[in-house]
Design a protein around this motif. Structure first.
Motif, PDB file in Angstrom:
ATOM      1  N   GLU A  56      -3.954  11.783  -9.417  1.00  0.00           N
ATOM      2  CA  GLU A  56      -4.026  13.110  -9.576  1.00  0.00           C
ATOM      3  C   GLU A  56      -4.244  13.330 -10.935  1.00  0.00           C
ATOM      4  OE1 GLU A  56      -4.038  15.427  -7.302  1.00  0.00           O
ATOM      5  OE2 GLU A  56      -2.405  15.278  -5.424  1.00  0.00           O
ATOM      6  N   ARG A  57      -3.648  12.938 -12.547  1.00  0.00           N
ATOM      7  CA  ARG A  57      -3.736  12.940 -13.442  1.00  0.00           C
ATOM      8  C   ARG A  57      -5.364  13.193 -13.781  1.00  0.00           C
ATOM      9  NH1 ARG A  57       0.928  12.138 -14.848  1.00  0.00           N
ATOM     10  NH2 ARG A  57       0.953  10.147 -15.149  1.00  0.00           N
ATOM     11  N   GLU A  58      -5.317  11.975 -13.470  1.00  0.00           N
ATOM     12  CA  GLU A  58      -6.711  11.274 -13.776  1.00  0.00           C
ATOM     13  C   GLU A  58      -7.988  12.345 -13.289  1.00  0.00           C
ATOM     14  OE1 GLU A  58      -8.572   7.180 -12.394  1.00  0.00           O
ATOM     15  OE2 GLU A  58      -7.046   6.557 -13.484  1.00  0.00           O
ATOM     16  N   LYS A  59      -8.249  12.083 -11.618  1.00  0.00           N
ATOM     17  CA  LYS A  59      -8.544  13.487 -11.281  1.00  0.00           C
ATOM     18  C   LYS A  59      -8.794  14.865 -11.984  1.00  0.00           C
ATOM     19  CE  LYS A  59      -9.413  16.104  -6.810  1.00  0.00           C
ATOM     20  NZ  LYS A  59      -8.534  16.783  -5.631  1.00  0.00           N
ATOM     21  N   ASP A  60      -7.940  15.361 -12.841  1.00  0.00           N
ATOM     22  CA  ASP A  60      -7.925  16.541 -13.558  1.00  0.00           C
ATOM     23  C   ASP A  60      -9.060  16.848 -14.508  1.00  0.00           C
ATOM     24  OD1 ASP A  60      -6.773  17.314 -10.842  1.00  0.00           O
ATOM     25  OD2 ASP A  60      -4.593  17.942 -12.177  1.00  0.00           O
ATOM     26  N   ALA A  61      -8.268  15.286 -15.349  1.00  0.00           N
ATOM     27  CA  ALA A  61      -9.188  15.104 -16.282  1.00  0.00           C
ATOM     28  C   ALA A  61      -9.895  15.010 -16.617  1.00  0.00           C
ATOM     29  CB  ALA A  61      -8.459  13.864 -17.118  1.00  0.00           C
ATOM     30  N   HIS A  62     -10.880  14.263 -15.260  1.00  0.00           N
ATOM     31  CA  HIS A  62     -12.478  14.093 -14.162  1.00  0.00           C
ATOM     32  C   HIS A  62     -13.351  15.043 -14.695  1.00  0.00           C
ATOM     33  CE1 HIS A  62     -15.399  11.981 -13.242  1.00  0.00           C
ATOM     34  NE2 HIS A  62     -15.797  12.792 -11.825  1.00  0.00           N
ATOM     35  N   ALA A  63     -12.467  16.491 -13.566  1.00  0.00           N
ATOM     36  CA  ALA A  63     -12.930  17.887 -13.319  1.00  0.00           C
ATOM     37  C   ALA A  63     -12.728  18.313 -14.695  1.00  0.00           C
ATOM     38  CB  ALA A  63     -12.191  18.696 -12.433  1.00  0.00           C
ATOM     39  N   LEU A  64     -11.913  18.304 -15.505  1.00  0.00           N
ATOM     40  CA  LEU A  64     -12.656  18.641 -17.147  1.00  0.00           C
ATOM     41  C   LEU A  64     -13.447  18.689 -17.705  1.00  0.00           C
ATOM     42  CD1 LEU A  64      -9.134  20.209 -18.044  1.00  0.00           C
ATOM     43  CD2 LEU A  64     -10.135  21.025 -17.449  1.00  0.00           C
ATOM     44  N   LEU A  65     -14.005  17.431 -17.335  1.00  0.00           N
ATOM     45  CA  LEU A  65     -14.403  16.905 -18.277  1.00  0.00           C
ATOM     46  C   LEU A  65     -15.955  17.658 -17.344  1.00  0.00           C
ATOM     47  CD1 LEU A  65     -14.273  15.190 -21.044  1.00  0.00           C
ATOM     48  CD2 LEU A  65     -15.088  12.994 -19.528  1.00  0.00           C
ATOM     49  N   THR A  66     -16.382  16.847 -16.575  1.00  0.00           N
ATOM     50  CA  THR A  66     -17.769  17.273 -15.972  1.00  0.00           C
ATOM     51  C   THR A  66     -17.979  18.624 -15.196  1.00  0.00           C
ATOM     52  OG1 THR A  66     -16.626  16.954 -13.483  1.00  0.00           O
ATOM     53  CG2 THR A  66     -17.502  15.083 -14.804  1.00  0.00           C
ATOM     54  N   GLU A  67     -16.764  19.720 -15.272  1.00  0.00           N
ATOM     55  CA  GLU A  67     -17.179  20.880 -14.702  1.00  0.00           C
ATOM     56  C   GLU A  67     -17.189  21.986 -15.847  1.00  0.00           C
ATOM     57  OE1 GLU A  67     -15.001  22.070 -11.192  1.00  0.00           O
ATOM     58  OE2 GLU A  67     -14.942  19.790 -10.405  1.00  0.00           O
ATOM     59  N   ARG A  68     -17.734  21.130 -17.112  1.00  0.00           N
ATOM     60  CA  ARG A  68     -17.122  22.033 -18.030  1.00  0.00           C
ATOM     61  C   ARG A  68     -18.927  22.051 -18.295  1.00  0.00           C
ATOM     62  NH1 ARG A  68     -17.837  17.670 -23.156  1.00  0.00           N
ATOM     63  NH2 ARG A  68     -19.792  17.210 -22.463  1.00  0.00           N
ATOM     64  N   VAL A  69     -18.026  24.188 -18.983  1.00  0.00           N
ATOM     65  CA  VAL A  69     -19.242  24.739 -19.059  1.00  0.00           C
ATOM     66  C   VAL A  69     -20.100  24.891 -20.916  1.00  0.00           C
ATOM     67  CG1 VAL A  69     -20.692  26.952 -18.494  1.00  0.00           C
ATOM     68  CG2 VAL A  69     -19.297  26.674 -17.134  1.00  0.00           C
ATOM     69  N   ASP A  70     -20.928  24.588 -21.274  1.00  0.00           N
ATOM     70  CA  ASP A  70     -21.447  24.696 -22.255  1.00  0.00           C
ATOM     71  C   ASP A  70     -22.230  26.124 -22.506  1.00  0.00           C
ATOM     72  OD1 ASP A  70     -22.863  24.568 -25.158  1.00  0.00           O
ATOM     73  OD2 ASP A  70     -24.055  23.343 -24.977  1.00  0.00           O
ATOM     74  N   ILE A  71     -21.039  27.967 -23.564  1.00  0.00           N
ATOM     75  CA  ILE A  71     -21.316  28.362 -23.768  1.00  0.00           C
ATOM     76  C   ILE A  71     -22.423  28.664 -24.837  1.00  0.00           C
ATOM     77  CG2 ILE A  71     -18.713  28.840 -22.475  1.00  0.00           C
ATOM     78  CD1 ILE A  71     -18.725  29.851 -25.087  1.00  0.00           C
ATOM     79  N   THR A  72     -22.519  27.876 -25.570  1.00  0.00           N
ATOM     80  CA  THR A  72     -23.678  28.147 -26.194  1.00  0.00           C
ATOM     81  C   THR A  72     -25.697  27.329 -26.225  1.00  0.00           C
ATOM     82  OG1 THR A  72     -23.907  25.488 -27.064  1.00  0.00           O
ATOM     83  CG2 THR A  72     -21.741  26.877 -27.928  1.00  0.00           C
ATOM     84  N   LEU A  73     -25.398  27.176 -25.154  1.00  0.00           N
ATOM     85  CA  LEU A  73     -26.291  27.090 -24.157  1.00  0.00           C
ATOM     86  C   LEU A  73     -27.642  28.377 -23.980  1.00  0.00           C
ATOM     87  CD1 LEU A  73     -26.262  23.533 -21.196  1.00  0.00           C
ATOM     88  CD2 LEU A  73     -27.455  23.945 -24.045  1.00  0.00           C
TER      89      LEU A  73
END
Ligand code: PHE
Length: 327
Positions: A73-90
Motif C-alpha cells: 500500500e505504501r509503495e502504491k501511494d508513493a508511486h502515485a505521488l510521483l507519477t501524478e504530480r503536477v508541475d505548477i511551473t510549466l
C-alpha cells in the motif's frame, strides 16, 4: 505448505498479486482451510496436536500477510505521488480568448444608443402565453400568424403556450407593469417555423421599441427611427414609411432605409392601437404611443454585407473574427 505460502507472499509485486496469494493460501479454499476442516475427523488427541500446528501456521501467515499488504500500500501511494504530480511551473496551454457573437455586439450597440436617449431595456420570456403573444395584441384567433406553419405551439395545447413569434408581447408586459411615460426597447430571441436557409432561420432576434407618453405622434416615431438608422448605418442614411397593417398598431407602416444606393425593408411600426392601450389599462384619451420592431439578423446582414444566414448561426470562429472576436 507454510514455506510455500510465505515465499508466495514475499514474491507478490503488487496488491493484485497479493490478493491472489490470499485466495490460494489463506482463503476458504486454501489447503490451510481444508486441513482445518479435516480436524473434525481426527481423534481428540490428534485434533489438539494438529489444531495447534494449524493455528500457529495461520496466525504466522496472517501476520506476514498484513505486513506485506501494508508495505505494498505504501509503495502504491508513493508511486502515485510521483507519477501524478503536477508541475505548477510549466507554462499554460495557449487558448484563444472568447468573445461576443456579432449579434450580441449589435444588441449591445442598440441598447447603448437607446439608453443614451433615456430608454430602458426590457426583457420577457421566450416561452410566452398565447394571450400575450396574440390576443392582447389584438391578433384574433383566425389570424394567419397563428397557424401551425408559423407558430411553434407547445404541448399540451391546453396550456396555451407558444414560443413567442415576435417581441411585441414584451410591449404588453411593460404596459401592464408600469405606468406612462414608458420608453423601452426589448431585444430578444423569437421563433417561427421556417427552415434554415440563406435568409431564414427558425430562431432569430428582434428589437422592439415602445413609447407611451402624452402628445406622442407619428413624427416622434419617424424621428426615432431616423436616429436609430443613422446610428447603426451612418449619418447619411434616410428612412421612409410605407402604409401597412398590424393588428396592434393603427396606423401601421413598414419602415425602409436607404443604404448603398437602394431602399431596404427593415421592420414594422405604427401608433399603438387604442384597443391595445385600453386592454392594458392605459387611457387612450390622455396617452398615445408608437411601437416598432425589426429583425437583428437582417440588420447585421445589411450592415456588413453578409449574404448567407448560415454564417450567423453556425458559430464558426473565422466568421466572428471579422468582428474583432478571438483575435
Ligand atoms: N411584431 C411585428 C412583427 O414581428 C413587428 C412590429 C412591431 C410591428 C411593432 C409594429 C409595431 O412582425
Amino acid at each position: 505448505d507454510e514455506k510455500l505460502a510465505i515465499a508466495a507472499i514475499n514474491a507478490a509485486k503488487n496488491l493484485e498479486d497479493l490478493k491472489q496469494v490470499k485466495i490460494d493460501f489463506i482463503g476458504d479454499k486454501s489447503p490451510l482451510a481444508k486441513s482445518n476442516q479435516r480436524l473434525g475427523s481426527l481423534s481428540s488427541e490428534q485434533r489438539a496436536q494438529f489444531g495447534k500446528i494449524i493455528g500457529a501456521a495461520r496466525s504466522n501467515l496472517n501476520q506476514i500477510f498484513s505486513a506485506k499488504n501494508e508495505s505494498l500500500e505504501r509503495e502504491k501511494d508513493a508511486h502515485a505521488l510521483l507519477t501524478e504530480r503536477v508541475d505548477i511551473t510549466l507554462p499554460n496551454r495557449q487558448s484563444l480568448p472568447g468573445g461576443l457573437h456579432p449579434l450580441t455586439l449589435l444588441t449591445n450597440e442598440i441598447s447603448d444608443l437607446f439608453l443614451g436617449i433615456g430608454y430602458e431595456i426590457k426583457e420577457g420570456p421566450e416561452l410566452e402565453s398565447e394571450w400575450l403573444n396574440f390576443d392582447a395584441l389584438n391578433i384574433p384567433a383566425d389570424h394567419p400568424a397563428r397557424t401551425m406553419q408559423d407558430t411553434f405551439f407547445i404541448e399540451p395545447l391546453e396550456a396555451k403556450l407558444v414560443l413567442r413569434t415576435h417581441t411585441s408581447p414584451v410591449q404588453i408586459r411593460t404596459m401592464l407593469d408600469q405606468k406612462p411615460p414608458i420608453y423601452v426597447i426589448c431585444p430578444g430571441k423569437v421563433y417561427r417555423a421556417d427552415e434554415l436557409d440563406a435568409t431564414h432561420t427558425p430562431v432569430f432576434h428582434q428589437v422592439e421599441g415602445l413609447v407611451i407618453d402624452e402628445n406622442i405622434t407619428m413624427a416622434d416615431l419617424k424621428g426615432t427611427l431616423d436616429y436609430f438608422a443613422k446610428s447603426i448605418f451612418g449619418e447619411g442614411v434616410k428612412t421612409r414609411l410605407r402604409p401597412s397593417y398590424f393588428p396592434f398598431t393603427e396606423p401601421s407602416a413598414e419602415v425602409d432605409f436607404f443604404f448603398n444606393g437602394r431602399w431596404i425593408e427593415w421592420g414594422g411600426c405604427g401608433m399603438v392601437n387604442e384597443k391595445v392601450l385600453t386592454a392594458c389599462g392605459i387611457d387612450p384619451k390622455r396617452y398615445s404611443g408608437f411601437a416598432f420592431g425589426m429583425g437583428l439578423e437582417r440588420t447585421l446582414m445589411v450592415k456588413y454585407g453578409i449574404e448567407d444566414m448560415h454564417d450567423i448561426v453556425e458559430g464558426d470562429i473565422r466568421f466572428s473574427q471579422h468582428f474583432g472576436v478571438g483575435k
